[in-house]
Design a protein around this motif. Structure first.
Motif, mmCIF file in Angstrom:
data_model
loop_
_atom_site.group_PDB
_atom_site.id
_atom_site.type_symbol
_atom_site.label_atom_id
_atom_site.label_comp_id
_atom_site.label_asym_id
_atom_site.label_seq_id
_atom_site.Cartn_x
_atom_site.Cartn_y
_atom_site.Cartn_z
ATOM 1 N N ALA A 126 0.869 -1.181 0.000
ATOM 2 C CA ALA A 126 0.000 0.000 0.000
ATOM 3 C C ALA A 126 0.900 1.223 0.000
ATOM 4 O O ALA A 126 2.004 1.197 0.546
ATOM 5 C CB ALA A 126 -0.888 0.018 1.246
ATOM 6 N N SER A 127 0.421 2.301 -0.646
ATOM 7 C CA SER A 127 1.275 3.491 -0.691
ATOM 8 C C SER A 127 0.525 4.728 -0.231
ATOM 9 O O SER A 127 -0.675 4.889 -0.477
ATOM 10 C CB SER A 127 1.806 3.697 -2.107
ATOM 11 O OG SER A 127 0.728 3.920 -2.981
ATOM 12 N N SER A 171 -0.970 6.568 -5.860
ATOM 13 C CA SER A 171 -1.088 6.428 -4.415
ATOM 14 C C SER A 171 -2.401 5.760 -4.024
ATOM 15 O O SER A 171 -3.421 5.955 -4.676
ATOM 16 C CB SER A 171 -1.031 7.829 -3.789
ATOM 17 O OG SER A 171 -0.872 7.729 -2.410
ATOM 18 N N ASP A 172 -2.361 4.997 -2.951
ATOM 19 C CA ASP A 172 -3.604 4.442 -2.412
ATOM 20 C C ASP A 172 -4.250 5.413 -1.427
ATOM 21 O O ASP A 172 -5.464 5.438 -1.284
ATOM 22 C CB ASP A 172 -3.317 3.115 -1.690
ATOM 23 C CG ASP A 172 -2.754 2.075 -2.638
ATOM 24 O OD1 ASP A 172 -3.342 1.897 -3.723
ATOM 25 O OD2 ASP A 172 -1.706 1.473 -2.320
ATOM 26 N N TYR A 173 -3.420 6.181 -0.746
ATOM 27 C CA TYR A 173 -3.924 7.097 0.284
ATOM 28 C C TYR A 173 -3.347 8.490 0.100
ATOM 29 O O TYR A 173 -2.248 8.642 -0.440
ATOM 30 C CB TYR A 173 -3.553 6.597 1.690
ATOM 31 C CG TYR A 173 -4.228 5.295 2.034
ATOM 32 C CD1 TYR A 173 -5.470 5.269 2.648
ATOM 33 C CD2 TYR A 173 -3.618 4.077 1.715
ATOM 34 C CE1 TYR A 173 -6.103 4.074 2.952
ATOM 35 C CE2 TYR A 173 -4.238 2.874 2.010
ATOM 36 C CZ TYR A 173 -5.473 2.880 2.626
ATOM 37 O OH TYR A 173 -6.087 1.695 2.916
ATOM 38 N N ASP A 199 -8.696 7.516 1.904
ATOM 39 C CA ASP A 199 -8.609 6.345 1.029
ATOM 40 C C ASP A 199 -9.067 6.819 -0.352
ATOM 41 O O ASP A 199 -10.243 7.128 -0.555
ATOM 42 C CB ASP A 199 -9.529 5.249 1.589
ATOM 43 C CG ASP A 199 -9.526 4.000 0.729
ATOM 44 O OD1 ASP A 199 -9.311 4.121 -0.492
ATOM 45 O OD2 ASP A 199 -9.748 2.914 1.279
ATOM 46 N N GLU A 201 -9.370 5.456 -3.392
ATOM 47 C CA GLU A 201 -10.332 4.683 -4.187
ATOM 48 C C GLU A 201 -11.752 4.898 -3.657
ATOM 49 O O GLU A 201 -12.693 5.119 -4.426
ATOM 50 C CB GLU A 201 -9.954 3.198 -4.126
ATOM 51 C CG GLU A 201 -10.518 2.425 -5.303
ATOM 52 C CD GLU A 201 -10.126 0.954 -5.224
ATOM 53 O OE1 GLU A 201 -8.917 0.683 -5.088
ATOM 54 O OE2 GLU A 201 -11.034 0.115 -5.271
#
Ligand SMILES: Cc1cc2nc3c(=O)[nH]c(=O)nc-3n(C[C@H](O)[C@H](O)[C@H](O)COP(=O)(O)OP(=O)(O)OC[C@H]3O[C@@H](n4cnc5c(N)ncnc54)[C@H](O)[C@@H]3O)c2cc1C
Length: 410
Positions: A126-127, A171-173, A199, A201
């Motif tokens: 996760a990034s 990026s995920d976050y 978050d 997404e």
């Protein structure tokens, strides 16, 4: 070792290990790789994955969460090597957020947040590459941010706009900085600001976030965005740390990050000098190598001296920052000294790398602007280092006001 070796630096065993390991990874990505990324604007995914697979994105994640538990003195070596290894400032910027944005979580995140996310960051699964502070009306004047997060039951509702948020696409976050109390209702403008973990997404799915890329001339393969938040709902647990104290949380760690930026600048400076010297030794004009002319030799030698000095200062300041983190974090004097060194290092490193890139371009003559020789990219990047993450003027403001005791300009 080439004549450009600056190994006279007194490195710890751990720093040597970092340098050797990162160098090895960088060597798999040649100049053509970076040139292609720069021309196409394509994110250097393979390079970032290679670092992530080897645990480098978890450099600052504590060992208890599976990270490397390193300090600033190791991360400056890492970023210096990444930039000097051929990728320049942009290669370092491609991973910079992923490494640094875990720091607010480590320092201020709830146990649940840390346990859920940090092991994934450390494992490269996760990034948290994106950090959103700057707004159209709040760049250098960051306490003027207007993006607001309001409580509604057990949720936060975010409205507003950010600009220049980098790496949102990879990026995920996102670590978001927003006002939770309007500026007019707080005693000091530094209060009433909070940090949130978004978050991305989930935010897109909700329809509460839209982003648009900003076309730009430097660091083209590390993309920056404008972001619009429209009634984006975040769970209560998205708050990082203490409500209203977010600005102070941002400041905590900022000086260490500034030292890492300085390391990225000196890495780019070393790279530019290496290319400039190689060309100066190889190119013959009037029947002799151009490097024999002092008009070519001296700017490169002078840039080397400046880069070397800035590098030494940066490494030394990083060591001291780690020492202060262990011993006297609470002391105002220790914090002030780190702030002074970090701003001096960032200012000098950006100027040194600019001088290095300029000398390298000049040594190349007409080829100084040919993409094939890379130095034109270094020059574009070196120019950018005078603007980000704070401008050179703001670093000088800090020195003028906080170190030398002159009046504040804002
Ligand atoms: C490629 C890129 C990536 C970025 N990535 C991010 C990111 O990921 N997240 C994020 O939050 N932000 C990011 N930024 C934003 C960056 O931090 C800001 O651009 C920077 O802080 C400067 O703000 P500004 O552009 O609004 O300039 P302004 O604040 O509008 O300043 C304009 C000029 O006036 C000067 N100036 C203003 N006030 C003073 C004063 N009192 N004294 C002297 N000079 C002054 C400044 O130094 C500057 O030269 C990025 C920017 C760029 C270009």
């Amino acid at each position: 070792m080439s004549q450009l070796s600056v190994d006279g630096l007194a490195l710890s065993d751990e720093q040597r290990l970092v340098r050797r390991s990162v160098r090895e990874i960088c060597e798999s990505f040649d100049r053509a790789y970076w040139r292609e990324r720069d021309a196409s604007g394509e994110y250097p995914r393979e390079f970032v994955d290679a670092l992530a697979e080897n645990g480098w994105l978890g450099a600052l994640v504590p060992e208890e969460y599976g990270g490397a538990g390193m300090g600033t003195s190791e991360v400056v070596v890492m970023m210096d090597e990444i930039a000097a290894g051929g990728g320049g400032f942009s290669a370092a910027q491609a991973v910079h957020g992923g490494i640094y944005n875990s720091v607010p979580l480590v320092k201020y995140g709830s146990d649940e947040m840390k346990e859920a996310l940090l092991p994934k960051v450390a494992a490269g699964e996760a990034s948290i590459q994106a950090f959103g502070l700057t707004e159209p009306n709040a760049g250098s004047d960051s306490t003027s941010i207007e993006t607001a997060a309001e409580r509604d039951g057990d949720e936060w509702v975010v409205n507003g706009q950010k600009i220049w948020t980098s790496r949102v696409d990879v990026s995920d976050y996102l670590v978001l900085v927003a006002r939770t109390t309007p500026k007019d209702d707080v005693e000091k403008k530094t209060r009433g600001i909070s940090m949130f973990l978004v978050d991305l997404e989930a935010a897109y799915e909700q329809g509460g976030l839209e982003v648009e890329e900003i076309p730009k001339s430097a660091s083209g393969f590390v993309h920056s965005f404008e972001m619009w938040f429209d009634d984006l709902r975040l769970p209560e647990s998205a708050l990082i740390g203490t409500e209203g104290e977010g600005f102070y949380q941002v400041l905590d760690g900022l000086n260490e990050e500034r030292l890492v930026i300085a390391a990225e600048c000196v890495g780019l400076g070393r790279l530019a000098i290496e290319r400039g010297v190689a060309y100066a030794n190889e190119r013959e004009v009037f029947g002799r190598p151009i490097g024999q002319n002092q008009a070519i030799q001296h700017p490169l030698a002078e840039a080397y001296a400046r880069v070397q000095a800035a590098r030494q200062l940066t490494y030394d300041a990083a060591d001291r920052a780690d020492g202060a983190a262990e011993g006297e974090r609470g002391s105002d004097d220790a914090r002030a000294a780190i702030g002074a060194r970090a701003n001096v290092a960032k200012f000098l490193a950006a100027e040194a790398c600019f001088a290095a890139a300029d000398a390298a371009v000049q040594a190349h003559g007409g080829f100084g602007v040919a993409r094939e020789y890379d130095v034109e990219r270094y020059f574009r990047e070196a120019r950018l280092t005078r603007l980000v993450p704070i401008t050179q003027q703001l670093a000088l403001n800090y020195i003028g006001e906080r170190v030398l005791g002159m009046p504040r300009s804002y």
